[in-house]
Design a protein around this motif. Structure first.
Motif, PDB file in Angstrom:
ATOM      1  N   ILE A 141      41.712 -14.248  38.893  1.00  9.32           N
ATOM      2  CA  ILE A 141      43.077 -13.730  38.771  1.00  9.32           C
ATOM      3  C   ILE A 141      43.213 -12.797  37.576  1.00  9.32           C
ATOM      4  CG2 ILE A 141      45.476 -14.368  38.344  1.00  9.32           C
ATOM      5  CD1 ILE A 141      44.980 -16.943  39.890  1.00  9.32           C
ATOM      6  N   GLU A 142      42.511 -13.129  36.487  1.00  8.01           N
ATOM      7  CA  GLU A 142      42.662 -12.340  35.262  1.00  8.01           C
ATOM      8  C   GLU A 142      42.116 -10.922  35.395  1.00  8.01           C
ATOM      9  OE1 GLU A 142      38.754 -14.551  35.022  1.00  8.01           O
ATOM     10  OE2 GLU A 142      40.795 -14.927  35.725  1.00  8.01           O
ATOM     11  N   ASN A 143      41.334 -10.664  36.450  1.00  5.55           N
ATOM     12  CA  ASN A 143      40.735  -9.337  36.628  1.00  5.55           C
ATOM     13  C   ASN A 143      41.257  -8.621  37.872  1.00  5.55           C
ATOM     14  OD1 ASN A 143      38.987  -9.420  34.325  1.00  5.55           O
ATOM     15  ND2 ASN A 143      37.703 -10.861  35.442  1.00  5.55           N
ATOM     16  N   ARG A 144      42.406  -9.056  38.352  1.00  6.73           N
ATOM     17  CA  ARG A 144      42.956  -8.452  39.573  1.00  6.73           C
ATOM     18  C   ARG A 144      43.282  -6.973  39.395  1.00  6.73           C
ATOM     19  NH1 ARG A 144      47.799 -12.369  41.261  1.00  6.73           N
ATOM     20  NH2 ARG A 144      48.162 -12.064  39.029  1.00  6.73           N
ATOM     21  N   GLU A 145      43.789  -6.607  38.225  1.00  7.30           N
ATOM     22  CA  GLU A 145      44.171  -5.205  38.012  1.00  7.30           C
ATOM     23  C   GLU A 145      42.953  -4.289  38.051  1.00  7.30           C
ATOM     24  OE1 GLU A 145      46.543  -4.592  34.590  1.00  7.30           O
ATOM     25  OE2 GLU A 145      48.101  -6.020  35.175  1.00  7.30           O
ATOM     26  N   ALA A 147      40.155  -4.899  39.632  1.00  5.59           N
ATOM     27  CA  ALA A 147      39.702  -4.874  41.022  1.00  5.59           C
ATOM     28  C   ALA A 147      40.553  -3.914  41.848  1.00  5.59           C
ATOM     29  CB  ALA A 147      39.756  -6.283  41.619  1.00  5.59           C
ATOM     30  N   ALA A 148      41.842  -3.864  41.546  1.00  3.85           N
ATOM     31  CA  ALA A 148      42.742  -2.958  42.265  1.00  3.85           C
ATOM     32  C   ALA A 148      42.384  -1.500  41.981  1.00  3.85           C
ATOM     33  CB  ALA A 148      44.190  -3.229  41.868  1.00  3.85           C
ATOM     34  N   ARG A 151      39.511  -0.675  44.209  1.00  3.03           N
ATOM     35  CA  ARG A 151      39.984  -0.485  45.585  1.00  3.03           C
ATOM     36  C   ARG A 151      40.604   0.893  45.744  1.00  3.03           C
ATOM     37  NH1 ARG A 151      41.754  -5.838  45.080  1.00  3.03           N
ATOM     38  NH2 ARG A 151      43.910  -5.180  44.738  1.00  3.03           N
TER      39      ARG A 151
END
Length: 221
Positions: A141-145, A147-148, A151
């Motif tokens: 969760i802490e690295n979602r940004e 990862a986005a 994408r």
């Protein structure tokens, strides 16, 4: 001042200069050479490429680059900022919008994309797989940004291919029934699959065969 006193003072001054010179020499030998940002980025690139974003710690980056954590933060801002710099360095060798536009057809652009993809993921002196195609697919969760952002990079590249296909449809080089978005996504999926296959051990020859098979799916002109 007597001659004896003068000689004593001169002797002390000379001794003091020798001590100072020696101290400066020791400091000079112990001082690190000028920080090489390009070398640091290439070192970080290799680590992130081999182990992924979450698989590399700040301590490991500092050890490999040869600097202390404060120096790393001063030079790059943060681990995520360093990763962004690394991605830009990595992407510099990818197919550009200009190259896609300059190809004689969308088919040629797609074939070039896939062929270059095979080259990229099977370099003998580099880690296998593609940092962008396979990067951060599953993260905490802490690295979602972050990862986005990856994408988004993949989406932008897919959109460039889609635009090239749409231009060929308008020019009559592809049937009116061609769906540019679906066709671009199909070949973008093949590109990502090449990266995964390389990580799983597929050889250059095996991936070249995949490209040949994928191009057979191109709409008849």
């Amino acid at each position: 001042m007597t001659t004896s006193t003068s000689k004593t003072v001169l002797s002390k001054n000379a001794a003091s200069k020798r001590v100072t010179a020696k101290s400066e020499a020791v400091k000079s030998r112990g001082r690190k050479s000028t920080f090489d940002r390009d070398a640091a980025l290439n070192t970080a690139l290799d680590l992130f490429w081999r182990h992924g974003y979450e698989g590399v710690s700040i301590a490991e980056l500092c050890l490999a680059i040869g600097i202390a954590p404060p120096s790393l933060y001063h030079a790059f801002g943060s681990k995520s900022d360093l990763y962004r710099d690394v991605l830009r360095l990595y992407a510099a060798g990818n197919l550009t919008a200009e190259e896609i536009a300059e190809t004689s057809s969308a088919r040629d652009a797609v074939q070039l994309m896939l062929e270059r993809g095979v080259e990229k993921v099977t370099q003998p002196d580099k880690p296998v797989g593609c940092m962008i195609s396979s990067g951060m697919l599953m993260v905490g969760i802490e690295n979602r940004e972050m990862a986005a952002e990856l994408r988004q990079m993949r989406a932008e590249f897919r959109n460039m291919i889609e635009t090239r296909i749409a231009n060929d449809v308008k020019a009559g080089l592809l049937p009116d029934t061609t769906d540019p978005a679906s066709l671009a996504r199909f070949y973008a999926t093949v590109l990502q699959g090449l990266s995964v296959a390389a990580v799983d051990g597929a050889t250059r020859g095996e991936l070249d065969a995949v490209v040949i098979a994928a191009m057979r799916a191109w709409p008849a002109q």
